[in-house]
Design a protein around this motif. Structure first.
Motif: not given
Length: 57
Positions: A4-5, A11-17
């Motif tokens: 999950l982590i 998800m956070l990485f893809f959101k920013t990039s």
């Protein structure tokens, strides 16, 4: 829990990039189209050159 982590991190990485990714994808597609266009032009030039030589003979 670790999975999950990892998923949340991705998800956070893809959101920013996401913008960078889309720019890269668009750039890659544009590059492919450019290369394809150049190859088609090259082939047409070679074919016309060969046909000219054949008809001159």
């Amino acid at each position: 829990m670790p999975v999950l982590i990892i998923i949340l991190g991705l998800m956070l990485f893809f959101k920013t990039s996401l913008q960078q990714m889309s720019i890269l994808v668009l750039g890659g597609l544009a590059g492919l189209w450019l290369i394809r266009g150049l190859l088609i032009i090259l082939v047409i030039l070679i074919v016309s050159f060969v046909l000219k030589k054949k008809f001159d003979m």
